[in-house]
Design a protein around this motif. Structure first.
Motif, PDB file in Angstrom:
ATOM      1  N   GLU A 227      24.454  -1.824  32.859  1.00  0.00           N
ATOM      2  CA  GLU A 227      23.158  -1.328  33.290  1.00  0.00           C
ATOM      3  C   GLU A 227      22.569  -2.311  34.290  1.00  0.00           C
ATOM      4  O   GLU A 227      22.831  -3.519  34.222  1.00  0.00           O
ATOM      5  CB  GLU A 227      22.194  -1.189  32.104  1.00  0.00           C
ATOM      6  CG  GLU A 227      22.525  -0.064  31.152  1.00  0.00           C
ATOM      7  CD  GLU A 227      22.112   1.295  31.682  1.00  0.00           C
ATOM      8  OE1 GLU A 227      21.234   1.356  32.580  1.00  0.00           O
ATOM      9  OE2 GLU A 227      22.664   2.302  31.192  1.00  0.00           O
TER      10      GLU A 227
ATOM     11  N   TRP B 288      18.651  -2.960  36.432  1.00  0.00           N
ATOM     12  CA  TRP B 288      17.259  -2.541  36.571  1.00  0.00           C
ATOM     13  C   TRP B 288      16.466  -3.625  37.285  1.00  0.00           C
ATOM     14  O   TRP B 288      16.943  -4.746  37.472  1.00  0.00           O
ATOM     15  CB  TRP B 288      16.631  -2.219  35.207  1.00  0.00           C
ATOM     16  CG  TRP B 288      16.458  -3.370  34.269  1.00  0.00           C
ATOM     17  CD1 TRP B 288      15.338  -4.149  34.129  1.00  0.00           C
ATOM     18  CD2 TRP B 288      17.419  -3.899  33.336  1.00  0.00           C
ATOM     19  NE1 TRP B 288      15.545  -5.109  33.160  1.00  0.00           N
ATOM     20  CE2 TRP B 288      16.807  -4.980  32.659  1.00  0.00           C
ATOM     21  CE3 TRP B 288      18.742  -3.551  33.004  1.00  0.00           C
ATOM     22  CZ2 TRP B 288      17.470  -5.715  31.681  1.00  0.00           C
ATOM     23  CZ3 TRP B 288      19.407  -4.289  32.038  1.00  0.00           C
ATOM     24  CH2 TRP B 288      18.769  -5.348  31.386  1.00  0.00           C
TER      25      TRP B 288
ATOM     26  N   GLY C 143      10.816  -1.524  34.262  1.00  0.00           N
ATOM     27  CA  GLY C 143      12.249  -1.710  34.064  1.00  0.00           C
ATOM     28  C   GLY C 143      12.478  -1.971  32.599  1.00  0.00           C
ATOM     29  O   GLY C 143      12.703  -1.057  31.805  1.00  0.00           O
ATOM     30  N   SER C 144      12.399  -3.239  32.207  1.00  0.00           N
ATOM     31  CA  SER C 144      12.379  -3.566  30.784  1.00  0.00           C
ATOM     32  C   SER C 144      11.003  -3.245  30.220  1.00  0.00           C
ATOM     33  O   SER C 144      10.015  -3.139  30.949  1.00  0.00           O
ATOM     34  CB  SER C 144      12.725  -5.040  30.568  1.00  0.00           C
ATOM     35  OG  SER C 144      11.819  -5.871  31.251  1.00  0.00           O
ATOM     36  N   ASP C 145      10.961  -3.076  28.896  1.00  0.00           N
ATOM     37  CA  ASP C 145       9.662  -2.862  28.257  1.00  0.00           C
ATOM     38  C   ASP C 145       8.768  -4.075  28.467  1.00  0.00           C
ATOM     39  O   ASP C 145       7.575  -3.941  28.776  1.00  0.00           O
ATOM     40  CB  ASP C 145       9.842  -2.588  26.757  1.00  0.00           C
ATOM     41  CG  ASP C 145      10.509  -1.244  26.507  1.00  0.00           C
ATOM     42  OD1 ASP C 145      10.389  -0.361  27.376  1.00  0.00           O
ATOM     43  OD2 ASP C 145      11.155  -1.096  25.452  1.00  0.00           O
TER      44      ASP C 145
ATOM     45  N   TYR D 181      14.989  -4.440  26.792  1.00  0.00           N
ATOM     46  CA  TYR D 181      15.311  -3.306  27.665  1.00  0.00           C
ATOM     47  C   TYR D 181      16.085  -2.268  26.864  1.00  0.00           C
ATOM     48  O   TYR D 181      17.010  -2.593  26.117  1.00  0.00           O
ATOM     49  CB  TYR D 181      16.154  -3.764  28.856  1.00  0.00           C
ATOM     50  CG  TYR D 181      16.610  -2.631  29.751  1.00  0.00           C
ATOM     51  CD1 TYR D 181      15.764  -2.101  30.715  1.00  0.00           C
ATOM     52  CD2 TYR D 181      17.893  -2.093  29.626  1.00  0.00           C
ATOM     53  CE1 TYR D 181      16.179  -1.063  31.544  1.00  0.00           C
ATOM     54  CE2 TYR D 181      18.311  -1.059  30.445  1.00  0.00           C
ATOM     55  CZ  TYR D 181      17.448  -0.545  31.406  1.00  0.00           C
ATOM     56  OH  TYR D 181      17.858   0.487  32.209  1.00  0.00           O
ATOM     57  N   GLU D 182      15.715  -1.006  27.051  1.00  0.00           N
ATOM     58  CA  GLU D 182      16.409   0.091  26.382  1.00  0.00           C
ATOM     59  C   GLU D 182      16.438   1.294  27.305  1.00  0.00           C
ATOM     60  O   GLU D 182      15.415   1.711  27.839  1.00  0.00           O
ATOM     61  CB  GLU D 182      15.713   0.451  25.070  1.00  0.00           C
ATOM     62  CG  GLU D 182      16.444   1.516  24.265  1.00  0.00           C
ATOM     63  CD  GLU D 182      15.858   1.739  22.893  1.00  0.00           C
ATOM     64  OE1 GLU D 182      16.250   2.701  22.214  1.00  0.00           O
ATOM     65  OE2 GLU D 182      14.982   0.920  22.499  1.00  0.00           O
ATOM     66  N   GLU D 183      17.628   1.854  27.513  1.00  0.00           N
ATOM     67  CA  GLU D 183      17.807   3.042  28.343  1.00  0.00           C
ATOM     68  C   GLU D 183      18.873   3.921  27.695  1.00  0.00           C
ATOM     69  O   GLU D 183      20.051   3.591  27.705  1.00  0.00           O
ATOM     70  CB  GLU D 183      18.225   2.648  29.766  1.00  0.00           C
ATOM     71  CG  GLU D 183      18.455   3.820  30.705  1.00  0.00           C
ATOM     72  CD  GLU D 183      17.186   4.613  30.969  1.00  0.00           C
ATOM     73  OE1 GLU D 183      17.278   5.831  31.232  1.00  0.00           O
ATOM     74  OE2 GLU D 183      16.092   4.003  30.930  1.00  0.00           O
ATOM     75  N   GLY D 184      18.438   5.027  27.111  1.00  0.00           N
ATOM     76  CA  GLY D 184      19.383   5.876  26.393  1.00  0.00           C
ATOM     77  C   GLY D 184      19.971   5.131  25.212  1.00  0.00           C
ATOM     78  O   GLY D 184      19.252   4.606  24.365  1.00  0.00           O
TER      79      GLY D 184
END
Length: 241
Positions: free
Chosen positions: A153, A155, A187-189, A219-222
């Protein structure tokens, strides 16, 4: 960041001329947190203490460059780390899990000097941080056969921060430190990055520093999760020209 140890004390040099800094540094950072790749692979807790870094790091590169003219400047920080961890897994399905995290962190910020004295200075910084993380999880055979999962990933986080430096009395020793915040859901929380350093100026152009840095990112994406902290001592050399 290591930015806080890069610049020389205010009042040095000609404010009408460009000043440049180049800083290679070493960050003996452990890795602690949770990493997940695909839905089929459960999240894995990673815990590498900085005392084990030499045995667990496959490669690393750290470099800061800065240009400043008067009160304004531009700085870039490049950090690359490839780190492994090997832990036993709970339950009989797998005997152990090996994690490998390869990350590039490239930050570019603008600088405004808001306090400028002969022995102390304070800067405000704002810019972006680019993350590229390649996470691999390798589950060793237990009741189930070996299974490998990987995902990458990238970001971009907006970042803002402050740094300061002050010399200790009339000596050539100085203290420096900085705090940087970023992400804010763009991007990241959220991410934060802090460091504190003790340095010594050997000549008007050459200094050394020793310090400690703590970096935390969520960070979390899916199905991809990268919720980790890195911390440990740092050593740096600074050239000003």
């Amino acid at each position: 960041m290591a930015w806080s140890c890069v610049y020389a004390a205010a009042g040095e040099g000609n404010g009408d001329q460009w000043q440049f800094h180049l800083v290679p540094y070493v960050w003996l950072a452990g890795l602690d947190g949770t990493v997940a790749t695909f839905p089929a692979a459960p999240p894995v807790d990673v815990d590498v203490d900085f005392s084990d870094v030499v045995d667990n790091v496959n490669g690393a590169l750290f470099l800061v460059g800065e240009a400043r003219k008067g009160r304004f400047g531009l700085s870039a920080d490049i950090a690359y780390v490839d780190i492994e961890d090997d832990e036993a897994t709970p339950g009989p399905l797998f005997s152990a899990v090996e994690s490998e995290t390869e990350s590039w962190i490239v930050s570019v910020v603008g600088i405004v000097r808001v306090f400028d004295e002969a022995s102390a200075s304070v800067d405000i910084l704002a810019g972006i941080r680019y993350w590229a993380v390649d996470a691999a999880l390798r589950f060793r055979p237990g009741e189930l056969p070996r299974q490998d999962f990987s995902n990458d990933e990238d970001w971009i986080d907006p970042i803002v921060g402050m740094r300061g430096l002050t010399f200790l009395g009339q000596s050539q020793f100085f203290l420096s430190g900085g705090l940087f915040l970023g992400g804010f859901g763009a991007g990241s929380d959220f991410m934060w990055d802090a460091n504190f350093n003790l340095g010594y100026r050997w000549t008007p152009t050459f200094s050394t520093i020793i310090g400690y840095r703590y970096l935390d990112v969520d960070y979390e994406e899916g199905s991809f999760i990268y919720d980790v902290s890195q911390d440990g001592p740092l050593l740096g050399l600074s050239w000003r020209f």
